[in-house]
Design an enzyme around this catalytic site. Structure first.
Site, short mmCIF file in Angstrom:
data_model
loop_
_atom_site.label_atom_id
_atom_site.label_comp_id
_atom_site.label_asym_id
_atom_site.label_seq_id
_atom_site.Cartn_x
_atom_site.Cartn_y
_atom_site.Cartn_z
N LYS A 75 0.76 -1.17 -0.14
CA LYS A 75 0.02 -0.07 -0.14
C LYS A 75 0.84 1.29 -0.16
O LYS A 75 0.31 2.16 0.46
CB LYS A 75 -1.11 0.14 1.14
CG LYS A 75 -1.76 -1.31 1.33
CD LYS A 75 -2.05 -2.11 0.25
CE LYS A 75 -3.22 -1.38 -0.69
NZ LYS A 75 -3.34 -2.21 -1.99
N SER A 76 2.15 1.25 -0.58
CA SER A 76 3.05 2.45 -0.69
C SER A 76 2.97 3.00 -1.78
O SER A 76 3.70 3.98 -2.15
CB SER A 76 4.37 2.00 -0.11
OG SER A 76 4.15 1.34 1.01
N THR A 78 2.65 0.88 -4.94
CA THR A 78 3.01 -0.31 -5.84
C THR A 78 2.70 -0.12 -7.23
O THR A 78 3.14 -0.28 -8.18
CB THR A 78 2.96 -1.68 -5.17
OG1 THR A 78 3.19 -1.66 -3.70
CG2 THR A 78 3.73 -2.72 -5.74
N THR A 79 1.21 -0.13 -7.14
CA THR A 79 0.53 -0.05 -8.50
C THR A 79 0.88 1.25 -9.44
O THR A 79 1.14 0.95 -10.65
CB THR A 79 -1.19 0.09 -8.34
OG1 THR A 79 -1.34 -0.75 -7.14
CG2 THR A 79 -1.76 -0.09 -9.53
N HIS A 134 7.44 -7.63 -2.25
CA HIS A 134 7.30 -6.91 -0.95
C HIS A 134 8.29 -7.58 0.03
O HIS A 134 8.20 -7.00 1.32
CB HIS A 134 5.84 -7.11 -0.62
CG HIS A 134 4.52 -6.50 -1.18
ND1 HIS A 134 4.93 -4.97 -1.44
CD2 HIS A 134 3.48 -6.97 -1.57
CE1 HIS A 134 3.73 -4.66 -1.95
NE2 HIS A 134 2.77 -5.77 -2.09
N ARG A 156 6.14 5.27 1.57
CA ARG A 156 5.08 6.29 1.94
C ARG A 156 4.77 6.39 3.52
O ARG A 156 5.13 5.63 4.27
CB ARG A 156 3.79 5.51 1.52
CG ARG A 156 2.50 6.45 1.39
CD ARG A 156 1.11 5.77 0.74
NE ARG A 156 0.03 6.65 0.42
CZ ARG A 156 -1.06 6.18 0.18
NH1 ARG A 156 -1.35 4.97 0.07
NH2 ARG A 156 -2.06 7.24 0.06
N SER A 164 -4.74 2.66 4.41
CA SER A 164 -4.79 2.18 3.01
C SER A 164 -4.90 0.65 3.08
O SER A 164 -5.52 -0.12 2.59
CB SER A 164 -3.79 2.58 2.17
OG SER A 164 -3.98 1.86 0.82
N TYR A 222 6.62 8.30 -2.15
CA TYR A 222 5.09 8.25 -2.73
C TYR A 222 4.76 9.95 -2.79
O TYR A 222 4.49 10.60 -3.66
CB TYR A 222 4.11 7.64 -1.89
CG TYR A 222 2.72 7.88 -2.38
CD1 TYR A 222 2.24 6.69 -3.42
CD2 TYR A 222 1.78 8.62 -1.93
CE1 TYR A 222 0.75 6.91 -3.61
CE2 TYR A 222 0.46 8.73 -2.29
CZ TYR A 222 -0.05 7.88 -3.19
OH TYR A 222 -1.15 7.94 -3.69
N ARG A 292 -8.10 3.70 -4.47
CA ARG A 292 -9.15 4.06 -3.43
C ARG A 292 -9.32 5.54 -3.57
O ARG A 292 -10.05 6.07 -4.27
CB ARG A 292 -8.66 3.37 -2.00
CG ARG A 292 -9.97 3.56 -1.04
CD ARG A 292 -9.43 3.13 0.43
NE ARG A 292 -8.25 3.89 0.86
CZ ARG A 292 -8.41 4.94 1.62
NH1 ARG A 292 -9.67 5.27 2.04
NH2 ARG A 292 -7.35 5.51 2.05
P1 A3P Z 1 -5.12 4.81 -0.73
O1 A3P Z 1 -5.75 3.58 -0.17
O2 A3P Z 1 -4.65 5.83 0.11
O3 A3P Z 1 -6.05 5.32 -2.05
P2 A3P Z 1 -0.31 -0.31 -3.43
O4 A3P Z 1 -0.54 0.05 -5.16
O5 A3P Z 1 1.04 -0.42 -2.96
O6 A3P Z 1 -1.14 -1.23 -3.25
O7 A3P Z 1 -0.97 0.94 -3.03
C1 A3P Z 1 -2.27 1.29 -3.13
C2 A3P Z 1 -2.61 2.74 -2.90
O8 A3P Z 1 -1.92 3.54 -3.93
C3 A3P Z 1 -3.92 3.21 -2.57
O9 A3P Z 1 -3.99 4.23 -1.73
C4 A3P Z 1 -4.29 3.65 -4.01
O10 A3P Z 1 -5.33 4.45 -4.24
C5 A3P Z 1 -2.91 4.52 -4.48
N1 A3P Z 1 -2.76 4.45 -5.74
C6 A3P Z 1 -3.14 3.52 -6.80
N2 A3P Z 1 -2.75 3.91 -8.04
C7 A3P Z 1 -1.99 5.25 -7.85
C8 A3P Z 1 -1.66 5.87 -8.64
N3 A3P Z 1 -1.84 5.85 -10.11
N4 A3P Z 1 -1.22 7.28 -8.24
C9 A3P Z 1 -1.29 7.65 -6.94
N5 A3P Z 1 -1.82 6.68 -6.23
C10 A3P Z 1 -2.43 5.62 -6.45
#
Ligand code: A3P
Length: 322
Positions: A75-76, A78-79, A134, A156, A164, A222, A292
């Site tokens: 949740k830092s 990654t996506t 991870h 993050r 998150s 982040y 999210r």
């Molecule tokens: P929030 O839950 O605070 O919205 P990961 O990708 O490591 O699983 O982290 C998911 C977090 O990154 C979520 O945060 C998600 O909304 C956010 N996220 C996903 N895609 C993103 C993007 N393109 N730019 C910025 N934040 C993003």
């Protein structure tokens, strides 16, 4: 510090005999997405993650000089980084109108190392030079420190990570696992036994390594990426030894990549609103659970004042000025 010191006990030092890990002999604590997590080399891993890690060790997995590994605590960001790294490293191949990120979730395009290894324990190496993990730095079965591979670590704010993560767990948690409340998750996270935790040690491991091996490890926040995505996208490309050319800059390629990988763009694509993918650990994951809010500081709407104080104080003590 000696050049190999960070890699002492590294699982893949050539001549090192690895101790067998018998998972059932390890202590266990409650997992968030799996029944249990277990301690290994100072970090807590879910049972299948540890099985994947063992498979990588058993197969003497090492990153190749051409490999790029994205590393993160869950949740830092990654996506986002998966999308950015995919777009930056593959940019000569794809047109922005038909780009794979328009029709595939970033997690489908960049394999998750340890979950792939869990699924294919006898042949655990994904067929991709861009991968994600991870695992903590000290558990990376990768290299002796002289590798030419590239590792990008995204980190993050602890408060946003926890909130998150908690929301994510509510969406992905298998029905047969008991509900975990936010105070319970906070308790585990702050005491260090959340999945892949302790969070602060995870960050510090990569941070120290990035200082010692700046050509191999790029450490990124982040929040900084949010503030100035263009600057960081360019620095990432330079770090990967694929700098944007003057022609690309004049054609707006950097801006196009940032726009393509933005939260607004990705989260509104049909594939990320309605699609699913498999992560090897989970047969079906809805793509939309990775999107999210995508904001800095949203945790203040979810965590109590006391939780915020504790996490801020821990970050100050453990990470200082990072
Ligand atoms: P929030 O839950 O605070 O919205 P990961 O990708 O490591 O699983 O982290 C998911 C977090 O990154 C979520 O945060 C998600 O909304 C956010 N996220 C996903 N895609 C993103 C993007 N393109 N730019 C910025 N934040 C993003």
């Amino acid at each position: 510090m000696e050049s190999s010191s960070l890699f002492t006990n590294s699982a893949t030092k050539d001549n090192q005999q690895l101790p067998d890990i018998v998972i059932s002999d390890l202590p266990k604590e409650r997992g968030w997405l799996t029944e249990y997590i277990h301690p290994y080399k100072g970090f807590w891993y879910a049972t299948p993650v540890l099985q994947g890690l063992i498979a990588l060790q058993d197969n003497h997995f090492k990153l190749k000089p051409t490999d790029v590994l994205l590393a993160s605590y869950p949740k830092s960001g990654t996506t986002w980084l998966k999308a950015l790294l995919f777009a930056i490293t593959n940019r000569p191949q794809y047109d922005f109108n038909t780009h794979p990120l328009l029709s595939s979730n970033p997690h489908e395009l960049v394999p998750h190392l340890e979950s792939y290894a869990f699924k294919y324990p006898t042949n655990p190496i994904p067929n991709s030079s861009l991968m994600h993990t991870h695992l903590a730095f000290n558990s990376l079965p990768v290299t002796d420190g002289s590798s030419k591979c590239k590792i990008v670590y995204v980190f993050r704010d602890a408060k946003d990570v926890l909130s998150s993560f908690w929301y994510f767990v509510q969406k992905l948690r298998p029905k047969d696992l008991p509900f975990i409340s936010l105070p319970e998750a906070f308790d585990q996270f702050s005491k260090g036994y959340s999945p892949f935790g302790p969070f602060w040690d995870h960050v510090m491991g990569y941070y120290k390594a990035s200082l010692e091996y700046p050509k191999m490890i790029y450490f990124l926040k982040y929040e900084d990426l949010k503030k100035d995505p263009k600057f960081h996208a360019k620095r990432l490309a330079e770090f990967l030894e694929k700098p944007f050319s003057l022609k690309e800059e004049s054609e707006g390629t950097v801006e196009k990549i940032i726009e393509l990988c933005s939260f607004e763009k990705l989260s509104n694509l049909e594939v990320n609103k309605e699609g699913t993918h498999t992560d090897f650990l989970f047969p079906t994951i809805a793509n939309n659970i990775f999107f999210r809010q995508g904001k800095v500081g949203d945790s203040k709407n979810h965590l109590s004042k006391e939780m915020i104080e504790v996490l801020d104080e821990m970050t100050k003590q453990k990470l200082g000025l990072i």
